[in-house]
Design an enzyme around this catalytic site. Structure first.
Site, PDB file in Angstrom:
ATOM      1  N   SER A   1      -1.559 -14.524  -6.019  1.00  0.00           N
ATOM      2  CA  SER A   1      -0.142 -14.231  -5.654  1.00  0.00           C
ATOM      3  C   SER A   1       0.420 -15.543  -5.938  1.00  0.00           C
ATOM      4  O   SER A   1       0.432 -16.045  -6.833  1.00  0.00           O
ATOM      5  CB  SER A   1      -0.353 -13.823  -3.903  1.00  0.00           C
ATOM      6  OG  SER A   1       0.921 -13.543  -3.529  1.00  0.00           O
TER       7      SER A   1
ATOM      8  N   ASP B   1       0.248  -2.331  -6.935  1.00  0.00           N
ATOM      9  CA  ASP B   1       0.842  -3.496  -6.823  1.00  0.00           C
ATOM     10  C   ASP B   1       2.513  -3.390  -7.010  1.00  0.00           C
ATOM     11  O   ASP B   1       2.877  -3.470  -8.122  1.00  0.00           O
ATOM     12  CB  ASP B   1       0.238  -4.742  -7.243  1.00  0.00           C
ATOM     13  CG  ASP B   1       0.925  -6.337  -6.861  1.00  0.00           C
ATOM     14  OD1 ASP B   1       0.042  -7.193  -7.191  1.00  0.00           O
ATOM     15  OD2 ASP B   1       2.054  -6.114  -6.001  1.00  0.00           O
TER      16      ASP B   1
ATOM     17  N   HIS C   1      -0.481  -4.934  -3.203  1.00  0.00           N
ATOM     18  CA  HIS C   1      -0.464  -6.344  -3.704  1.00  0.00           C
ATOM     19  C   HIS C   1      -1.505  -7.107  -2.900  1.00  0.00           C
ATOM     20  O   HIS C   1      -2.299  -7.849  -3.249  1.00  0.00           O
ATOM     21  CB  HIS C   1       0.693  -7.190  -3.355  1.00  0.00           C
ATOM     22  CG  HIS C   1       1.039  -8.440  -3.458  1.00  0.00           C
ATOM     23  ND1 HIS C   1       1.020  -9.223  -5.015  1.00  0.00           N
ATOM     24  CD2 HIS C   1       0.788  -9.527  -2.836  1.00  0.00           C
ATOM     25  CE1 HIS C   1       1.141 -10.256  -4.873  1.00  0.00           C
ATOM     26  NE2 HIS C   1       0.940 -10.618  -3.712  1.00  0.00           N
TER      27      HIS C   1
END
Lengths: 350, 350
Positions: free
Chosen positions: A148, A294, A324
């Protein structure tokens, strides 16, 4: 378009050695380095960079970076027995084992500090902070596992400091973001700001986080997990209707608002939308991992990075219900991919 | 599971006649009927139901209902030359032509009125309001074209008043909603409420609407339409970074806040999440339309309605970039589907 012939791929060797046996015992070093960094927008500023390193000093140095609410503490130590932010992936016996890697984490820069307000801050600024921590630890070259926001920072580090970058494993991150994700984050920042402006910062931040949670998961998961029926339909003039998913989102928002600072949240959220690296700066031998559900970093965006890099990186798209957040939830798959990609000492060092 | 043999499908004939020629000229009737309705949660309440009807009195009565910001005015009239909420689909020469249908619309109930606060209000309550307007207009049986919230209301009408329901065309609506959509709407309601509670109702409502806009479109459309690069990166200590998609969302939010009431917004939003009809109440010969990128009412949800109804309705999924808003944007496709499905006078009545 890259010529990904076998000959070219074979020439991409990692520029470091993995020792057969480490001679130094695992140690923990936790502290903060004061460094003067050249911020992209703030100019030269002196800041504190909190870091933590655990592992043998001569094991492969591996910087591990996560989302905006992750921090420097990666696994339990004697002085801090709390779990890190990535249990099941980082820890004793896990894929990222402090007995086999020199694991390094930092607290990201951003928001209010004793040195003033750090905003706007970019992923390149975070990369400069990582470099300062590596200098303090006497580490010249490191591999990176970034998920991320941490994946974006790792890409930025490779762009600024290619000579210090061994191997990258990037999960749920790319060279840029995309407008829908930016749009939803801009609404989060506006919600937080509305709370701050009206004397209700905790409420604004909780609202922002509740919205963020909807982007971290998938509609398919929510459909399986929550009934669509109301807990109660609402009492006229008194209470609104409440729904199970709403209780969940409110609870996650309230948790976050108790432990996170609103200025920091806004600075880091904005930092995601300012992120941009040149795909050609991707190092050789990078592993890119995406998850099919995601919505924030969809596989097509990671594919764009892979294609435009001209480096033929390996891009693996994993099927998951968890959107995600899959980098946190799909522990077995992530662990396998890391073990297949990263150098670590052959023997556990005790 | 329904037995959808050809024989059974053929027996589903619409229980009304389409006149070969209308003898009455098109007229416009616009007003408000005062009716006592049996609300699901509020109990018996006397309310005003604003309505508008345009067309020949003996043309097929066709109730046209849209999203929560749509209203009773469907097409330009001499007294109100403004466009309706569905240009290109409803209007002179369009698929829903006031010269060939008796087109009927209402303003939905909900929020603050001179009769007090109408909340919670359900889609069945809206259906009762439609029935009151039909009574006022002397219409016994009507077809319905319902999109989004209006589609939910049409389904509720068919459940309450099957003997008054001719043919249904339902776009972007189903028998229930799903938890992710409810979750995001609950965040919208919380944003509006935060604004109302802190003396910033316009700001809260604009924020809610900005978020709603992200759910009405698709990531693919935004990727084509907006650059991901910031308009400016922000000035330290003064202004935050701004992005093109953010300008768009803020503008749409501000527009909405100027013309919509916050209590009404919250009541209607909540009404969507309270909506529930039994699939078996779907009338024969219904056309269900979904769009592949609609995140709020995805094709699988409309499919669930189709399957559980046991009625073998026709379900058409249209490919579109425009998500939930596709019913407004894909004018040609929607017009074709309506012309193929709805009874209307063979000749234009002037």
């Amino acid at each position: 378009m890259a010529n990904c012939s076998a000959a070219r791929v074979a020439s991409y060797a990692a520029p470091y050695d993995v020792p057969e046996r480490c001679t130094r015992p695992p140690t923990v070093r936790s502290g903060s380095v004061r460094a003067r960094l050249a911020f992209d927008h703030l100019g030269p500023r002196t800041v504190q960079v909190p870091y933590e390193a655990q592992g043998p000093a001569d094991a492969p140095a591996t910087v591990v970076l996560g989302g905006i609410s992750a921090g420097r503490h990666l696994a339990p130590t004697t002085s801090d027995p709390s779990k890190g932010w990535w249990p099941g992936v980082v820890g004793e016996g896990d894929a990222l084992d402090p007995a086999r890697h020199l694991l390094i984490g930092i607290d990201f820069l951003g928001g209010k500090t004793e040195d003033g307000l750090l905003r706007p801050v970019t992923t390149h600024d975070q990369a400069r902070a990582v470099a300062a921590a590596l200098d303090e630890l006497g580490v010249t070259v490191a591999s990176f596992v970034g998920s991320s926001y941490g994946g974006m920072v790792a890409l930025a580090f490779a762009e600024l400091f290619p000579e210090r970058t061994a191997r990258l494993v990037i999960l749920c991150a790319a060279h840029r973001t995309h407008p829908m994700a930016t749009g939803i984050r801009s609404v989060q920042r506006a919600a937080a700001t509305l709370g701050a402006d009206t004397g209700q910062p905790a409420r604004g931040l909780a609202l922002a986080r509740a919205l963020a949670m909807t982007t971290y998961r998938s509609p398919e998961e929510f459909e399986e997990r929550f009934s669509h029926r109301p807990l109660h339909p609402g009492q006229p003039g008194r209470a609104p209707a409440r729904f199970p998913v709403e209780e969940y989102l409110d609870a996650r928002g309230a948790d976050f608002a108790r432990r996170f600072d609103i200025e920091r949240f806004v600075a880091l959220s904005e930092s995601i939308d300012l992120h941009r690296t040149r795909p050609v700066s991707l190092p050789p031998d990078t592993l890119l991992v995406s998850f099919d559900t995601d919505a924030l970093v969809p596989p097509w965006l990671v594919d764009e990075l892979a294609t435009r890099s001209g480096r033929c990186p390996r891009h693996v798209t994993v099927t998951s219900l968890f959107g995600h957040d899959a980098f946190l939830k799909e522990v077995d798959q992530v662990a396998s991919l890391l073990k297949a990609s990263l150098p670590r000492t052959p023997e556990v060092v005790r």
